[in-house]
Design an enzyme around this catalytic site. Structure first.
Site, short mmCIF file in Angstrom:
data_model
loop_
_atom_site.label_atom_id
_atom_site.label_comp_id
_atom_site.label_asym_id
_atom_site.label_seq_id
_atom_site.Cartn_x
_atom_site.Cartn_y
_atom_site.Cartn_z
N ASP A 238 68.53 11.70 56.62
CA ASP A 238 68.01 12.03 55.52
C ASP A 238 66.88 11.29 54.82
O ASP A 238 66.80 11.00 53.71
CB ASP A 238 69.30 11.94 54.32
CG ASP A 238 70.41 12.84 54.71
OD1 ASP A 238 70.10 14.10 54.74
OD2 ASP A 238 71.54 12.34 54.88
N HIS B 188 66.37 19.36 57.40
CA HIS B 188 65.16 18.59 57.05
C HIS B 188 64.23 19.13 55.99
O HIS B 188 63.82 20.44 56.25
CB HIS B 188 64.31 18.57 58.24
CG HIS B 188 65.16 17.68 59.48
ND1 HIS B 188 64.38 17.50 60.71
CD2 HIS B 188 66.05 16.89 59.46
CE1 HIS B 188 65.31 16.58 61.58
NE2 HIS B 188 66.35 16.36 60.65
#
Length: 416
Positions: A13, A43
């Protein structure tokens, strides 16, 4: 031309997707190559006009016209999730994502049976959950290791009889171990896999060598080095090699070893989605991440101060980088501090791959460790570069490609 490999030096992340999108927007890129993980990747890419997509299996450069995606054999492919992702891309103005996709036939399949078994195991752990995403990726890898000659693979989608046998054997083995699974009958699954084989270009491993010589490629990693199957903090890890190793192996097979730039991605705030060590965690930090909400499988998204100790460890485990991309600098402020050492140690040393007892002992140490926090640096990129011994080549101050600032004119190598 010079290829670029992008790896997250945290717990995931960190912004790999937005960095890959910037790379594809700032130079001609032929293909984004995925080299680990599967449909659990998330993503996020946001365009200037506000369009947004969470890239799971398609490469994060897919918004850019002409940029292709290749799913290598190291990716666990979920055709059902891929179809849903393609539908969303069509809805946000990218109708040709499947036309720009190639998939290695050797890649493992993630199926509804893997997903159901994954969730059953995670529920059975109760309070000791590992933080699985619940999508069956690790289950598919484990089954592939246990039954390498019988595990369903992408190429089987074009061989209905073979796929039927393999799905039936998979279902029967998992049912015998775990009891009835919340998954559809095999016959109900087959048409979707046949449609996938008809729609997508399934290739052999030799295909990538031609791609790598056709133009610049960006290797897009999934998850983060601190979740690596061998170097992460066991058991709060993934069933995936999250370092540069798979990408380097693919390049070596093509006779291009050592030709790609190694780019490590970091947030200015160290984060983790789900349980496991996060030494610098501070619930008082005034941050939220709407793209990473609390969910039944991973739990809550946690924020901590910048953990130079953990990121130095990730850097060593990954074998070093040519440069760093530092993201989320729009969150930097006086509340966010930097941790250069813990109360008991200032450096963690990676051990040999495969020693999970050592990694579990390291996890226990980290769960007891407390951060020693220094005040916020006045210059975050300089401070991070000094602590990690690597230059910050790119900074990100927001979600779009326009929010990226190269540190030097040619910081992240352009094609040549």
């Amino acid at each position: 031309m010079r290829h670029v490999m992008v790896v997250d030096l945290g717990y995931g992340d960190a912004g790999k997707g937005t960095v890959v999108d910037w790379l594809c927007a700032s130079r001609p890129v032929h293909t984004v190559v995925r080299f680990n993980g599967g449909a659990q990747a998330a993503h996020n890419v946001v365009l200037r006009d506000g369009r947004h997509h969470t890239f799971a299996q398609f490469g994060a450069g897919t918004f850019r016209p002409g940029v292709r995606t290749h799913l290598s054999r190291h990716v666990v492919v979920d055709p059902l999730a891929l179809a849903a992702e393609a539908d969303h891309l069509t809805a946000v103005g990218v109708p040709d994502a499947l036309d720009r996709l190639t998939v290695d036939g050797e890649a493992l399949l993630a199926t509804p049976y893997h997903r159901a078994a994954n969730r059953a195991r995670e529920i059975a752990r109760g309070a000791d959950r590992h933080g699985s995403c619940g999508l069956g990726v690790g289950e598919a890898v484990a089954y592939g290791l246990a039954h390498p000659d019988e595990a369903p693979r992408v190429a089987d989608c074009a061989r209905p009889a073979m796929l039927r046998r393999r799905l039936t054997a998979l279902r029967d083995r998992l049912t015998a171990e775990l009891g009835p699974l919340d998954a559809p009958p095999v016959e109900d699954c087959l048409p979707a896999y046949a449609a996938f084989a008809d729609r997508v270009a399934i290739v052999d491993r030799a295909h990538l060598a031609g791609v790598l010589r056709a133009g610049t490629c960006v290797f897009e990693g999934a998850q983060g080095v601190l979740l690596d199957e061998w170097h992460g903090f066991h058991p709060y890890t993934t069933w995936s090699t999250t370092t540069f190793a798979n990408a380097e192996a693919l390049l070596a097979e093509a006779g291009l070893a050592g030709t790609a730039q190694r780019l490590g991605v970091l947030r200015v705030t160290t984060t983790r989605h789900g349980p496991g060590p996060l030494v610098t965690e501070d619930p008082a930090l005034p941050f939220a991440d709407p793209r990473n909400p609390t969910n039944p499988w991973q739990g809550r998204f946690r924020f901590g101060h910048f953990d130079a100790v953990a990121h130095r460890y990730a850097l060593a485990a990954a074998g070093g980088v040519d440069g760093l991309a530092l993201t989320h600098l729009d969150l930097a402020g006086p509340a966010l501090r930097i941790c250069r050492r813990y109360d008991t140690v200032d450096r963690l040393t990676p051990g040999p791959a495969g020693d999970l007892d050592r990694q579990a002992a390291l996890t226990a140490r980290l769960l007891r460790a407390r951060p020693v926090l220094d005040e916020a640096p006045t210059d975050w990129p300089a401070a991070v570069a000094a602590e990690l011994g690597a230059p910050v080549l790119l900074t990100s101050h927001g979600p779009t490609a326009d929010d990226k600032v190269p540190a030097l004119a040619a910081a992240v190598s352009a094609p040549r």
